[in-house]
Motif scaffolding. Structure first.
Motif, PDB file in Angstrom:
ATOM      1  N   GLU A   1      -4.544  -2.840  -7.610  1.00  0.00           N
ATOM      2  CA  GLU A   1      -5.389  -1.818  -7.027  1.00  0.00           C
ATOM      3  C   GLU A   1      -6.847  -2.044  -7.411  1.00  0.00           C
ATOM      4  OE1 GLU A   1      -4.156   2.085  -8.116  1.00  0.00           O
ATOM      5  OE2 GLU A   1      -2.539   2.179  -6.645  1.00  0.00           O
ATOM      6  N   THR A   2      -7.740  -1.858  -6.419  1.00  0.00           N
ATOM      7  CA  THR A   2      -9.179  -1.811  -6.669  1.00  0.00           C
ATOM      8  C   THR A   2      -9.690  -0.500  -6.077  1.00  0.00           C
ATOM      9  OG1 THR A   2      -9.791  -2.929  -4.601  1.00  0.00           O
ATOM     10  CG2 THR A   2      -9.283  -4.324  -6.500  1.00  0.00           C
ATOM     11  N   ALA A   3     -10.992  -0.339  -6.028  1.00  0.00           N
ATOM     12  CA  ALA A   3     -11.560   0.905  -5.520  1.00  0.00           C
ATOM     13  C   ALA A   3     -11.157   1.161  -4.074  1.00  0.00           C
ATOM     14  CB  ALA A   3     -13.079   0.880  -5.658  1.00  0.00           C
ATOM     15  N   LYS A   4     -11.058   0.111  -3.264  1.00  0.00           N
ATOM     16  CA  LYS A   4     -10.773   0.268  -1.834  1.00  0.00           C
ATOM     17  C   LYS A   4      -9.456  -0.369  -1.401  1.00  0.00           C
ATOM     18  CE  LYS A   4     -14.442   2.461  -0.263  1.00  0.00           C
ATOM     19  NZ  LYS A   4     -14.338   3.762   0.467  1.00  0.00           N
ATOM     20  N   TRP A   5      -8.934  -1.319  -2.164  1.00  0.00           N
ATOM     21  CA  TRP A   5      -7.786  -2.106  -1.716  1.00  0.00           C
ATOM     22  C   TRP A   5      -6.556  -1.866  -2.591  1.00  0.00           C
ATOM     23  CZ3 TRP A   5      -7.572  -5.288   2.543  1.00  0.00           C
ATOM     24  CH2 TRP A   5      -8.782  -5.623   3.157  1.00  0.00           C
ATOM     25  N   THR A   6      -5.386  -1.981  -1.955  1.00  0.00           N
ATOM     26  CA  THR A   6      -4.110  -2.135  -2.643  1.00  0.00           C
ATOM     27  C   THR A   6      -3.429  -3.342  -2.022  1.00  0.00           C
ATOM     28  OG1 THR A   6      -3.859   0.251  -3.048  1.00  0.00           O
ATOM     29  CG2 THR A   6      -1.872  -1.107  -3.178  1.00  0.00           C
ATOM     30  N   VAL A   7      -3.118  -4.348  -2.841  1.00  0.00           N
ATOM     31  CA  VAL A   7      -2.544  -5.600  -2.338  1.00  0.00           C
ATOM     32  C   VAL A   7      -1.384  -6.009  -3.233  1.00  0.00           C
ATOM     33  CG1 VAL A   7      -2.968  -8.031  -1.796  1.00  0.00           C
ATOM     34  CG2 VAL A   7      -4.773  -6.352  -1.414  1.00  0.00           C
ATOM     35  N   GLY A   8      -0.248  -6.330  -2.624  1.00  0.00           N
ATOM     36  CA  GLY A   8       0.906  -6.765  -3.397  1.00  0.00           C
ATOM     37  C   GLY A   8       2.101  -7.006  -2.500  1.00  0.00           C
ATOM     38  N   GLY A   9       3.285  -6.857  -3.078  1.00  0.00           N
ATOM     39  CA  GLY A   9       4.493  -7.094  -2.304  1.00  0.00           C
ATOM     40  C   GLY A   9       5.720  -6.519  -2.993  1.00  0.00           C
ATOM     41  N   LEU A  10       6.740  -6.206  -2.184  1.00  0.00           N
ATOM     42  CA  LEU A  10       8.028  -5.697  -2.668  1.00  0.00           C
ATOM     43  C   LEU A  10       9.105  -6.669  -2.185  1.00  0.00           C
ATOM     44  CD1 LEU A  10       9.264  -1.999  -2.335  1.00  0.00           C
ATOM     45  CD2 LEU A  10      10.793  -3.945  -2.265  1.00  0.00           C
ATOM     46  N   VAL A  11       9.821  -7.275  -3.131  1.00  0.00           N
ATOM     47  CA  VAL A  11      10.822  -8.296  -2.811  1.00  0.00           C
ATOM     48  C   VAL A  11      12.210  -7.771  -3.155  1.00  0.00           C
ATOM     49  CG1 VAL A  11      11.630 -10.633  -3.313  1.00  0.00           C
ATOM     50  CG2 VAL A  11       9.175 -10.151  -3.251  1.00  0.00           C
TER      51      VAL A  11
END
Length: 272
Positions: A158-168
């Motif tokens: 998580e950053t101020a504007k973004w959420t980036v990741g994945g669920l496997v």
């Protein structure tokens, strides 16, 4: 869809009861970040409606309503257990000429994520746990007829504007109807969300899947490309609601899979 509508009405009635004298103690942008995080400390009930065009050999639409309640539990010691269920209600078209459409409950999925409680806002968030699939389908065409289990893992930044990741996830069948095909199934749900402002966000929709029982690589993988716009609202005398609408395209798919899909989702957010 009669049972599905009764469930939807019940959830909204509960929301009305919960809304009396309660409030969500998060700023709108923080609430958006939690909605993009599957292991957030947030009680929610998403209703996700997806229409797939040109499904099956008859190339007719298929619809699915996924009801996905999420309930976090504090285990102490800096850990939480995030319980998530997926109750699919589907309307499946005929696969051969003259075959009728069937509508009913599919196989119910349970996912339990053990996740460390974040000590600060943002940063790396992760969780792991089991996934179980139960053969609850009301018709053979709506489920796989197998008990299934496997691991699930999630990581996101998580950053101020973004959420980036994945669920496997990866599941294997271990019991069930001996006449049905065994299950060896992989899925990757990319998590990409950009918060435009406290009210609006833009995100990826779709799940990459792989059926390891398929020997031909062209029939094994489904790789979608899709995006949705979300709007966070806080109606008076009601729990907060998040509305999302989007469209996607299966860039890689088996021969009988649909090309396009359209998705609408409304998420009820409850105080904890």
């Amino acid at each position: 869809m009669g049972n599905a509508m009764r469930i939807v009405r019940l959830c909204f009635q509960i929301a009305v009861i919960y809304s009396a004298g309660t409030s969500i103690a998060f700023a709108d942008e923080d609430l958006q970040a939690k909605l993009a995080n599957p292991v957030a400390d947030l009680i929610s009930v998403p209703f996700q409606w997806t229409t797939y065009n040109n499904a099956g050999s008859q190339e007719t639409p298929r619809q699915t309503l996924n009801i996905q309640p999420v309930y976090p539990m504090n285990l102490g010691g800096g850990w939480s257990l995030i319980n998530r269920a997926i109750l699919p209600i589907s309307s499946d078209p005929g696969h051969v000429p003259g075959q009728d459409r069937v509508t009913g409950l599919g196989d119910i999925t349970y996912e339990g994520f053990f996740a460390p409680t974040p000590t600060k806002k943002g940063g790396l968030i992760w969780g792991f746990g089991p996934i179980f699939v139960m053969p609850t389908a009301t018709d053979d065409r709506l489920g796989q007829g197998k008990w299934q289990a496997g691991p699930a893992f999630l990581a996101l930044q998580e950053t101020a504007k973004w959420t980036v990741g994945g669920l496997v996830t990866q599941v294997w069948s271990f019991a069930g109807d001996g006449q049905r095909k065994n299950v060896n199934y992989f899925s990757l749900q990319p998590i990409i969300s950009y918060r435009i402002n406290p009210k609006y966000s833009l995100g990826y929709i779709g799940t990459v899947t792989g059926d390891w029982t398929e020997h031909q690589s062209g029939e094994r993988w489904t790789v979608p490309i899709g995006a949705a716009l979300s709007v966070l609202t806080k109606p008076k005398n009601f729990v907060p609601l998040n509305f999302s609408a989007g469209v996607g395209y299966n860039a890689v798919k088996p021969s009988d899979a649909p090309d396009w899909y359209f998705r609408f989702q409304v998420t009820l957010i409850f105080p904890k």
